[in-house]
Design a protein around this motif. Structure first.
Motif, PDB file in Angstrom:
ATOM      1  N   LYS A  61       0.831  -1.211   0.000  1.00  0.00           N
ATOM      2  CA  LYS A  61       0.000   0.000   0.000  1.00  0.00           C
ATOM      3  C   LYS A  61       0.858   1.250   0.000  1.00  0.00           C
ATOM      4  O   LYS A  61       0.587   2.208  -0.731  1.00  0.00           O
ATOM      5  CB  LYS A  61      -0.922  -0.017   1.217  1.00  0.00           C
ATOM      6  N   ARG A  62       1.918   1.233   0.839  1.00  0.00           N
ATOM      7  CA  ARG A  62       2.813   2.397   0.874  1.00  0.00           C
ATOM      8  C   ARG A  62       3.508   2.599  -0.462  1.00  0.00           C
ATOM      9  O   ARG A  62       3.664   3.731  -0.934  1.00  0.00           O
ATOM     10  CB  ARG A  62       3.850   2.215   1.983  1.00  0.00           C
ATOM     11  N   GLN A  63       3.929   1.494  -1.073  1.00  0.00           N
ATOM     12  CA  GLN A  63       4.577   1.614  -2.383  1.00  0.00           C
ATOM     13  C   GLN A  63       3.621   2.176  -3.424  1.00  0.00           C
ATOM     14  O   GLN A  63       4.003   3.011  -4.256  1.00  0.00           O
ATOM     15  CB  GLN A  63       5.099   0.244  -2.812  1.00  0.00           C
ATOM     16  N   ALA A  64       2.345   1.723  -3.375  1.00  0.00           N
ATOM     17  CA  ALA A  64       1.356   2.227  -4.334  1.00  0.00           C
ATOM     18  C   ALA A  64       1.110   3.717  -4.117  1.00  0.00           C
ATOM     19  O   ALA A  64       1.039   4.506  -5.070  1.00  0.00           O
ATOM     20  CB  ALA A  64       0.050   1.448  -4.194  1.00  0.00           C
ATOM     21  N   GLU A  65       0.969   4.123  -2.829  1.00  0.00           N
ATOM     22  CA  GLU A  65       0.762   5.549  -2.550  1.00  0.00           C
ATOM     23  C   GLU A  65       1.967   6.370  -2.974  1.00  0.00           C
ATOM     24  O   GLU A  65       1.819   7.461  -3.535  1.00  0.00           O
ATOM     25  CB  GLU A  65       0.481   5.728  -1.058  1.00  0.00           C
ATOM     26  N   LYS A 111       4.105   5.637  -5.297  1.00  0.00           N
ATOM     27  CA  LYS A 111       4.133   5.670  -6.758  1.00  0.00           C
ATOM     28  C   LYS A 111       3.120   6.672  -7.294  1.00  0.00           C
ATOM     29  O   LYS A 111       3.398   7.429  -8.231  1.00  0.00           O
ATOM     30  CB  LYS A 111       3.843   4.273  -7.299  1.00  0.00           C
ATOM     31  N   LYS A 112       1.919   6.679  -6.671  1.00  0.00           N
ATOM     32  CA  LYS A 112       0.885   7.607  -7.110  1.00  0.00           C
ATOM     33  C   LYS A 112       1.315   9.048  -6.880  1.00  0.00           C
ATOM     34  O   LYS A 112       1.138   9.916  -7.744  1.00  0.00           O
ATOM     35  CB  LYS A 112      -0.411   7.311  -6.348  1.00  0.00           C
ATOM     36  N   GLN A 113       1.894   9.317  -5.707  1.00  0.00           N
ATOM     37  CA  GLN A 113       2.375  10.666  -5.423  1.00  0.00           C
ATOM     38  C   GLN A 113       3.494  11.067  -6.381  1.00  0.00           C
ATOM     39  O   GLN A 113       3.558  12.216  -6.829  1.00  0.00           O
ATOM     40  CB  GLN A 113       2.854  10.749  -3.980  1.00  0.00           C
ATOM     41  N   GLU A 149       3.949   9.970  -9.420  1.00  0.00           N
ATOM     42  CA  GLU A 149       3.358  10.241 -10.730  1.00  0.00           C
ATOM     43  C   GLU A 149       2.670  11.605 -10.754  1.00  0.00           C
ATOM     44  O   GLU A 149       2.790  12.355 -11.731  1.00  0.00           O
ATOM     45  CB  GLU A 149       2.357   9.142 -11.074  1.00  0.00           C
ATOM     46  N   ALA A 150       1.929  11.916  -9.654  1.00  0.00           N
ATOM     47  CA  ALA A 150       1.262  13.218  -9.596  1.00  0.00           C
ATOM     48  C   ALA A 150       2.283  14.353  -9.592  1.00  0.00           C
ATOM     49  O   ALA A 150       2.111  15.369 -10.277  1.00  0.00           O
ATOM     50  CB  ALA A 150       0.373  13.294  -8.345  1.00  0.00           C
ATOM     51  N   GLN A 151       3.366  14.168  -8.819  1.00  0.00           N
ATOM     52  CA  GLN A 151       4.402  15.192  -8.774  1.00  0.00           C
ATOM     53  C   GLN A 151       5.074  15.350 -10.134  1.00  0.00           C
ATOM     54  O   GLN A 151       5.360  16.482 -10.582  1.00  0.00           O
ATOM     55  CB  GLN A 151       5.447  14.820  -7.709  1.00  0.00           C
TER      56      GLN A 151
END
Length: 407
Positions: A193-197, A199-201, A203-205
């Motif tokens: 879950k931490r890795q997914a979050e 990764k998402k952050q 990508e957003a950045q």
């Protein structure tokens, strides 16, 4: 007498041999106790269970657990086999000790057989001794049997206790393994879950950075020139097109060339493209001008509101004054002179303005000029109220009205 001593000595030797035999049997039982063996068997299980690596493969965990259970069952079976062998050896030792005691007792009795010439008393003593000896052997056999039974019971209890301890340890190890597995799965899920979050952050950045870089590149590409330049108008050019081309506001481009933002450009006309500094200065001036216009508008609105309030108050006062005059039935008419024109044309123009504002206006020629008078009003109080109303009316824009007697 000598025979009696020999009989007593033999009885003592038999009792001593029985005691030594009992002590030997007890020592053999203590030396062969299987409790340390179960401890040695159980300890590697805990260490091996603790040293096993964690894994998220459920099938592998099940296979490892089944293998451990099989190994544990094999060890328990081995312990039971050893206990049975120990009991068998103990029974054989007891039987050999019992047979040896009986043989020694028979040998002693045979070596001490009385002669025919002995007296009756001696025979009685021998018979008495011989009858006592079998009882002693029976007591020793009973004690040995009791000791053997006690040792068997003790071995059985030790075996049950070993089984119970092994079961408890196996259950504890299984529970520990299950808890460790659950903790590992929870940690793995949290990690995923931490890795997914993250990764998402990331990508957003990265998307934000990409947009910012694109905006900066577009702005750098379309920003106004560093120095002013002249541009010759071509077919199809206009202020809006040039403003977009050079990234200059239309109002600023029109102001830099002293033309209207809606003006049309002529073919071949020279247009000045302002520099970046000029654009910033003109934008500041435009903002300041807009602020000044807004401030002026607010002041005008405030003044209009104030004038409207004053006019409303003056109208209320005029209505109250007219009512008061009517009630008191005051005599005489009064007018409000609002201007003294040089000629009749100017007087008519002023009269037209006051008439459009809703007043009754008359003009009269005097030696000093042409009077412009509003009214008449019945009573001086009403005339004074009319004067205040005219002076506060923004439509007529006058502050020099004064009351005069009409007739």
């Amino acid at each position: 007498m000598n025979f009696s001593r020999q009989a007593l000595l033999g009885i003592g030797m038999i009792i001593g041999g029985s005691v030594m035999l009992y002590a030997m049997v007890q020592q053999i039982g203590e030396s062969d106790t299987p409790q340390p063996e179960s401890v040695m068997v159980d300890k590697p299980d805990v260490e091996q269970a603790a040293s096993q690596p964690l894994t998220t493969d459920i099938e592998t965990e099940k296979r490892i657990l089944a293998q451990k259970q099989k190994e544990r069952a094999a060890r328990v079976a081995e312990q039971e086999k050893r206990a049975k062998e120990f009991l068998t050896e103990q029974e054989m030792a007891e039987a050999e000790a019992l047979a040896k005691a009986r043989a020694e007792s028979q040998q002693y009795v045979a070596s001490r057989t009385p002669d025919v010439e002995d007296s009756t008393d001696t025979a009685k003593d021998i018979n008495k001794d011989l009858t006592v000896q079998p009882r002693t052997d029976n007591v020793s056999a009973i004690d040995a049997k009791k000791s053997s039974d006690a040792e068997k019971q003790k071995a059985a209890q030790a075996q049950q206790e070993a089984k119970r301890q092994a079961t408890i340890k196996a259950e504890a190890a299984a529970k520990k393994l299950a808890d460790s597995k659950k903790a590992a799965e929870a940690n793995e899920q949290a990690k995923v879950k931490r890795q997914a979050e993250a990764k998402k952050q990331a990508e957003a950045q990265a998307l934000v950075e990409q947009k910012r870089e694109a905006a900066e590149a577009a702005q750098a590409k379309n920003e106004p020139p560093k120095s002013p330049s002249d541009y010759e108008v071509k077919r199809g050019d206009g202020l809006i097109k040039l403003a977009r081309q050079y990234n200059v506001p239309v109002e600023v481009l029109a102001q830099a060339n002293d033309i209207s933002p809606s003006a049309s450009l002529q073919l071949g006309q020279s247009i000045t493209i302002p520099s970046r500094a000029q654009v910033q200065r003109l934008e500041r001036e435009a903002v300041a001008a807009e602020q000044a216009r807004e401030k002026k508008r607010q002041q005008e609105e405030a003044l209009a509101k104030k004038s409207a309030d004053a006019k409303r108050d003056a109208q209320q006062k005029l209505s109250a004054a007219r009512k008061e005059v009517k009630e008191t039935d005051a005599k005489g008419s009064f007018g409000v002179q609002v201007a003294l024109a040089d000629n009749q044309a100017k007087a008519d123009e002023l009269a037209k303005k006051f008439k459009s504002a809703g007043y009754q206006v008359k003009t009269s020629a005097t030696s000093r000029g042409v009077r412009v008078v509003v009214g008449p009003e019945r009573g001086k109080v009403a005339a004074l109220a009319l004067k205040d109303k005219i002076n506060s009316d923004p439509k007529v824009n006058t502050t020099s009205a004064w009351v005069l007697y009409w007739r």
